[in-house]
Design an enzyme around this catalytic site. Structure first.
Site, PDB file in Angstrom:
ATOM      1  CD  GLU A  61      -4.324  -5.680   2.550  1.00  0.00           C
ATOM      2  OE1 GLU A  61      -5.065  -4.897   3.200  1.00  0.00           O
ATOM      3  OE2 GLU A  61      -3.096  -5.628   2.588  1.00  0.00           O
ATOM      4  CD  GLU A  98      -3.010  -1.054   2.258  1.00  0.00           C
ATOM      5  OE1 GLU A  98      -4.109  -1.588   2.096  1.00  0.00           O
ATOM      6  OE2 GLU A  98      -2.673  -0.471   3.327  1.00  0.00           O
TER       7      GLU A  98
END
Length: 660
Positions: free
Chosen positions: A308, A152
């Site tokens: 995710e 991320e």
């Protein structure tokens, strides 16, 4: 790679696994439970730097050796991370200069994650060294299916204002501009006596007494995206060298402002995304669909990977609402419906400690007797029935133009209104298409638009001449374009296009905007015959266009609000106010049709020959004129199908299949 995203056939199912948080006897139990749930891929090592490298010249891979061997023995592939998202304490204490600095000069401390300056050569070298050590050890391990770089990017730190970043910014500017005269011209530095006489005089746009130069700030946004990308590419280069043939990804964060995902995706072997729709938001599924369509579009329609999502509640919202029974299944199927070839989660086993200990997991704190575990196993079985869908594509004849440069420029200060939020504008337009069951692609400015019947540009505040030319050519050749307000205003340097707004689009749109009339908070303006506009309006005149709706209240009463212009063989519409309802006529005129007729609340998509029907409504819905076999139940569907609330069907139809 096979027809799926990795060497693992079919659709991927699993999640982040953090075995270093658990005693080793738990690992064997986890592997058995993963097999029971149908898991075929887990992400390992995302935050394992301190465990893998306890000191500058200390390495500990033995535990990871045993883990990968265990997972492979149970038929589970590994998405192996480079572990570089959270530098260990020893590195930070030896080199405190790697810690990031805010625009106010505050150096952020160790104790969370992503605590590094993206431009730091010390951090970059340490990250590449770790990535190389991991790659050299595991490049031929039979469990390895995918490389996962970092985690991320930009989630916590998108920019750093330290002296190292300042020097890197100056290097970036030297590469962008042919000398200081070119930079001064691009930045408009004659304004407020900001002219630079030497490169060393330039600093990042730190906190200043008043408004900061907007072009400097725009270039800073470009630089920050590129600086993080340079970190990613440094690690990826090692993986490509040491482990050729194994795909490499890094997890995006849906429609994320800080990073230009068009540029990032061009360097990815496959696009992966982290998505966390809010169960408390009654329209979260629409925003999610939009994000998933973007992920699919970033690689030209190729399947992507949801790396995710939360099985139930997250831990980081002010109020963390869980997913009611059945919602996890419906939203997971939605990702596949929009082109995902894998459904992954954060995380496998719920943590006992740390900031995310209340974040849901595939295996909750309550273990195998919990509701969450039952849903984990049930959905794993259902996903296995959809194996034949892997590799197939979603096709669309409508596109939305999305440009990160324009996004960054639009939301700067000192504009007619600070209420313009590009993501909200795009979402409002996308929602109209979603409710009509229309498939959507996203495209960058300047893309080939010929495959599309309809192209929407909710906002292109910053518009390069070449992109304007591409839009004009598209309409002239028979396309249908809808352009939103405050578009075509500035060039790539955030300088006004002279000649009347929107100068590069005046001919194709057939209008001239005389003045912007932003609408104050709480007010609205009637637009006849369409409805009520909020946020924005404009005083415009038509040249060759015709008005199809007009302002019916306020100072602009009687003036054109929505226009339509015949240009060449096509049509160009202009919507001068915030009124998504204005899209309907353009959609009809372009001949865009739904994937399949469905009642309100039911989402419909098509992947190859497979039709997805997802009921987001709180009541039963009936879909008619169906002919196929539901892969989820094995039942033949002829005629009509009743979907319960949160119900879903995936029909294999007789239509030809299109694959990647």
């Amino acid at each position: 790679m096979t027809e799926g995203l990795t060497r693992i056939p079919g659709l991927l199912y699993g999640g982040d696994y953090n075995p270093e948080q658990w005693p080793e006897p738990v690992w064997a139990e986890d592997a058995e439970l993963m097999r029971e749930a149908g898991v075929n891929l887990v992400t390992v090592g995302v935050f394992s730097w301190a465990r893998l490298q306890p000191g500058p010249d200390e390495w500990d891979f033995v535990w990871l050796d045993r883990l990968l061997d265990l997972l492979h023995a149970h038929g589970i592939g590994v998405d192996l991370a480079t572990a570089t998202a959270s530098p260990p304490a020893w590195l930070v204490r030896a080199h405190p200069e790697i810690l990031p600095v805010t625009a106010d000069g505050v150096r952020l401390e160790f104790g969370s994650r992503q605590h590094y300056c993206p431009s730091s050569p010390v951090y970059r070298a340490a990250a590449v060294r770790l990535a190389r050590a991991i790659a050299e050890r595991y490049h031929d391990h039979p469990a390895l299916a995918l490389w996962h770089v970092h985690n991320e990017y930009g989630d916590h730190v998108t920019e750093c204002f330290c002296d190292v970043s300042a020097a890197d910014f100056r290097r970036w500017l030297r590469a962008r501009y042919d000398g200081l005269d070119a930079l001064n011209a691009a930045w408009g530095t004659e304004f407020w006596s900001q002219r630079y006489g030497a490169w060393d005089e330039i600093e990042p746009p730190r906190t200043a007494p008043g408004p900061v130069n907007p072009t400097q700030t725009l270039d800073w946004r470009r630089f920050c995206s590129d600086a993080l990308l340079a970190c990613h590419l440094g690690e990826k280069a090692v993986l490509d060298e040491v482990s050729p043939g194994v795909p490499v990804t890094t997890n995006f964060m849906s429609m994320f402002k800080a990073l230009d995902y068009w540029e990032w995706a061009s360097h990815e072997d496959l696009v992966s995304d982290d998505a966390y729709p809010d169960p408390a938001d009654p329209e979260a599924h629409i925003t999610a669909a939009m994000n998933y369509d973007l992920m699919r579009s970033l690689k030209g329609g190729r399947p992507w990977l949801l790396l995710e999502q939360a099985p139930s509640a997250v831990s980081w919202r002010p109020v963390n609402v869980p997913k009611r029974p059945g919602l996890h299944r419906l939203w997971s199927l939605q990702t596949v419906a929009h082109g995902a070839d894998g459904v992954m989660y954060f995380q496998w086993r719920a943590s006992r400690a740390g900031a995310e200990k209340f974040h849901s997991a595939l295996l909750p704190h309550g273990g195998t007797t919990s509701r969450g575990w039952a849903e984990t196993v049930r959905f794993g079985g259902e996903l296995a029935r959809l194996t034949e869908i892997a590799g197939s594509r979603v096709t669309a004849d409508t596109a939305i133009v999305l440009d990160w440069d324009s996004w960054w420029a639009l939301e700067q200060d000192d504009h007619p209104s600070l209420r313009l939020d590009l993501k909200e504008l795009v979402t409002s337009w996308y929602s109209v298409l979603w409710r009509r069951g229309i498939a959507v692609d996203f495209v960058p400015p300047g893309a080939d638009l010929s495959p599309y019947r309809l192209v929407l540009a909710p906002n292109l505040y910053l518009l390069r001449n070449e992109a304007a030319t591409a839009l004009t050519r598209y309409v002239r050749n028979g396309g249908h374009l809808v352009c939103g307000f405050f578009s075509g205003i500035v060039d790539e340097n955030d300088h006004i296009h002279l000649g009347g707004y929107p100068a590069p689009l005046r001919e194709v749109l057939g209008i001239v905007v005389d003045e912007f009339w932003p609408i104050p908070d709480g007010d609205d303006v009637k637009v006849a015959p369409l409805g009520v506009a909020t946020l924005w309006s404009e005083w415009l005149d038509t040249t060759t266009a015709e008005a199809v709706a007009s302002y019916a209240s306020g100072e602009l009463s009687g003036r054109p609000a929505v226009t339509r212009n015949a240009h060449g063989a096509g049509l160009a519409w202009y919507v001068s106010c915030h009124l998504p309802e204005a899209l309907g006529a353009a959609v009809d005129a372009a001949g865009v049709r739904p994937v399949h007729p469905v009642p309100p609340g039911v989402e419909v998509t098509r992947r190859g020959r497979h039709l997805f029907l997802l009921n987001h409504a709180p009541v039963d819905k009936v879909v008619r004129d169906l002919d196929g076999t539901d892969l989820l139940t094995g039942a033949a569907v002829r005629g009509e199908l009743r979907l319960a609330p949160l119900g879903a069907a995936v029909l294999r139809t007789s239509l030809p299949e299109r694959r990647s």
